[in-house]
Design an enzyme around this catalytic site. Structure first.
Site, PDB file in Angstrom:
ATOM      1  N   HIS A 273       0.860  -1.182   0.000  1.00 26.11           N
ATOM      2  CA  HIS A 273       0.000   0.000   0.000  1.00 26.11           C
ATOM      3  C   HIS A 273       0.898   1.235   0.000  1.00 26.11           C
ATOM      4  O   HIS A 273       2.013   1.210   0.498  1.00 26.11           O
ATOM      5  CB  HIS A 273      -0.867  -0.045   1.269  1.00 26.11           C
ATOM      6  CG  HIS A 273      -1.953   0.974   1.340  1.00 26.11           C
ATOM      7  ND1 HIS A 273      -1.722   2.297   1.643  1.00 26.11           N
ATOM      8  CD2 HIS A 273      -3.298   0.854   1.178  1.00 26.11           C
ATOM      9  CE1 HIS A 273      -2.874   2.952   1.674  1.00 26.11           C
ATOM     10  NE2 HIS A 273      -3.842   2.103   1.384  1.00 26.11           N
TER      11      HIS A 273
ATOM     12  N   LYS B 151     -10.948  -0.823  10.150  1.00 27.40           N
ATOM     13  CA  LYS B 151     -11.100  -2.040   9.352  1.00 27.40           C
ATOM     14  C   LYS B 151     -11.525  -3.233  10.209  1.00 27.40           C
ATOM     15  O   LYS B 151     -11.731  -4.333   9.690  1.00 27.40           O
ATOM     16  CB  LYS B 151      -9.802  -2.365   8.616  1.00 27.40           C
ATOM     17  CG  LYS B 151      -9.374  -1.297   7.605  1.00 27.40           C
ATOM     18  CD  LYS B 151      -8.102  -1.681   6.896  1.00 27.40           C
ATOM     19  CE  LYS B 151      -7.509  -0.529   6.105  1.00 27.40           C
ATOM     20  NZ  LYS B 151      -8.324  -0.121   4.956  1.00 27.40           N
TER      21      LYS B 151
ATOM     22  N   GLN C 293      -4.757  -5.324   7.060  1.00 30.07           N
ATOM     23  CA  GLN C 293      -5.704  -6.296   6.505  1.00 30.07           C
ATOM     24  C   GLN C 293      -5.748  -7.606   7.288  1.00 30.07           C
ATOM     25  O   GLN C 293      -6.669  -8.399   7.116  1.00 30.07           O
ATOM     26  CB  GLN C 293      -5.345  -6.593   5.040  1.00 30.07           C
ATOM     27  CG  GLN C 293      -5.433  -5.402   4.110  1.00 30.07           C
ATOM     28  CD  GLN C 293      -6.841  -4.859   3.970  1.00 30.07           C
ATOM     29  OE1 GLN C 293      -7.822  -5.587   4.078  1.00 30.07           O
ATOM     30  NE2 GLN C 293      -6.944  -3.555   3.727  1.00 30.07           N
TER      31      GLN C 293
ATOM     32  N   ASP D 198       2.825  -4.307   8.219  1.00 30.30           N
ATOM     33  CA  ASP D 198       1.556  -3.621   7.995  1.00 30.30           C
ATOM     34  C   ASP D 198       0.450  -4.665   8.164  1.00 30.30           C
ATOM     35  O   ASP D 198       0.234  -5.502   7.301  1.00 30.30           O
ATOM     36  CB  ASP D 198       1.542  -3.025   6.585  1.00 30.30           C
ATOM     37  CG  ASP D 198       0.186  -2.442   6.179  1.00 30.30           C
ATOM     38  OD1 ASP D 198      -0.777  -2.530   6.977  1.00 30.30           O
ATOM     39  OD2 ASP D 198       0.081  -1.922   5.058  1.00 30.30           O
TER      40      ASP D 198
ATOM     41  N   CYS E 165      -4.721   2.378  -3.796  1.00 30.99           N
ATOM     42  CA  CYS E 165      -3.501   2.902  -3.154  1.00 30.99           C
ATOM     43  C   CYS E 165      -2.343   1.922  -3.336  1.00 30.99           C
ATOM     44  O   CYS E 165      -1.537   1.717  -2.418  1.00 30.99           O
ATOM     45  CB  CYS E 165      -3.733   3.200  -1.679  1.00 30.99           C
ATOM     46  SG  CYS E 165      -4.964   4.471  -1.383  1.00 30.99           S
TER      47      CYS E 165
END
Length: 410
Positions: A123, A225, A202, A199, A364
């Site tokens: 991202h 999220k 997700q 990261d 993104c």
């Protein structure tokens, strides 16, 4: 234990919405999730019953707000398996978390000709901050490529070496749905004296996270999220590293003593939390964690795998539909695709007429789009409140959209 998605869905008020006279089918969960009543109520309760600033007052409301805020931090600690609340820093979200670690860690460890290793599926929030710190320090960016829709780990082994100081990788791709081998990357990084940043935007909503098991050095994720509100997120880091790192923002709550020519900082984690924080957001994140843990993260992960097993072959069977990412290994329920001859924005508009919310664009991830040789994709991303009928509705709408653009009729 299997979850009951129909019962869970009833806990989300927005699911009663009609979109263009159609029942809402919300398949844009990789962008943001919906919020259950309990999380919404926690925000309302804070402002109605406990609204005050934290850490600064001795009156009842201030102490009540501070207690709830720090209780939320303890919930995050438990949720990700951190050793201490001192390692849990509240931020505005994954983007802020990655910016802070890139700036602070980067300035601490990077010198000219050092290397930062990323991947082509990152991202923008896990690319641009590293570009900026590389410019300031003279470090160089290197990228792990893709092979068969997933990370090329052989290439990773060739570029993570003695020059590498930082490896920063997404746990799950927001476009491809690929689950990356974080533990293997951690060993590669550590064997070469580098730090691993993950990261988890997700992954944190969909699977059990244990930072000790992953063996990473930093981990970032967003509340919005995972059923919490926007504007709240987390940066976790190893305590010994956070102790050495300098804050990125200054003033307000992170101050210990201020003199005319110098200042000192509070202890962890507050030295990184300047100003009035998003108190209600942190409390609501704690409520969202309660909600998710009540369902069970392992149960959520298994249900998402059921969605993958159901949806993937149906999507693969559609003529003229190209799916991106590795389709063989375990993956998340994120499906990025294109329909031959139809622009992704047109597809998303047609879907919206049927009540289906998806994302169309580069997500993104323009570096990845160039690697895939497409300007954009359609992305349908599921969560545990999505039901089987929504998979069938998606497939039917894809076929209707193809028919409309081929013949102008449905």
């Amino acid at each position: 234990m299997k979850i009951n998605p129909k019962a869970i869905r009833e806990l989300f008020p927005i699911m009663d919405e009609l979109i263009n006279d159609e029942k809402l089918s919300y398949l844009d969960n990789a962008a943001t999730s919906q919020k259950p009543y309990s999380v919404l109520k926690s925000i309302q309760d804070f402002y109605e019953l406990s609204n005050a600033n934290v850490h600064r007052g001795v009156h009842t409301l201030a102490e009540r707000a501070t207690t709830q805020y720090e209780e939320a931090r303890a919930k995050v600690q438990r949720f990700i398996g951190a050793n201490s609340t001192r390692e849990v820093i509240f931020t505005r979200g994954t983007t802020t978390s990655l910016n802070w670690v890139a700036t602070s860690l980067g300035e601490m460890v990077l010198e000219e000709h050092d290397e930062i290793v990323l991947s082509l599926m990152e991202h923008h929030a896990n690319i641009v901050p590293w570009q900026q710190i590389a410019k300031r320090t003279g470090a160089k960016l290197r990228y792990i490529g893709l092979k068969n829709g997933k990370l090329d780990m052989e290439y990773a082994k060739s570029i993570i070496n003695g020059k590498t100081k930082i490896v920063s990788i997404t746990h799950i791709s927001n476009v491809l749905g690929v689950i990356n081998p974080i533990k293997e990357l951690a060993k590669l990084a550590h064997d070469n004296g580098a730090y691993l940043v993950v990261d988890a935007a997700q992954s944190a909503p969909h699977m059990k996270i244990d930072v000790k098991e992953l063996d990473c050095d930093f981990l970032a994720f967003s509340g919005h999220k995972m059923c919490a509100p926007t504007g709240i997120g987390v940066l976790w880091g190893r305590e010994k590293l956070l102790e050495k790192m300098e804050p990125v923002e200054f003033g307000g709550e992170m101050i210990d003593f201020v003199y005319q020519d110098s200042s000192t900082w509070k202890e962890l984690p507050w030295k990184f939390e300047a100003g009035t924080p998003n108190i209600s957001g942190a409390i609501a994140l704690g409520s969202a964690i309660d909600f998710l843990e009540n369902i069970g993260m392992d149960n959520i992960h298994e249900y998402m795998q059921e969605i993958v097993r159901n949806a993937l072959p149906k999507l693969q069977a559609i003529e003229g539909l190209t799916l991106y990412g590795n389709l063989e290994d375990e993956r998340s329920a994120v499906f990025s695709f294109n329909l031959e001859g139809i622009h992704p924005h047109d597809v998303a508009t047609a879907f919206d007429m049927e009540g289906i919310a998806v994302r169309a664009g580069h997500h993104c991830a323009q570096v990845l789009m160039r690697e895939l040789d497409v300007p954009a994709t359609v992305r349908a991303s599921f969560y545990f409140y999505n039901l089987e009928w929504e998979i069938d509705h998606l497939i039917e709408t894809i076929l209707k959209t193809k028919e409309f653009f081929a013949h102008g009729t449905i």
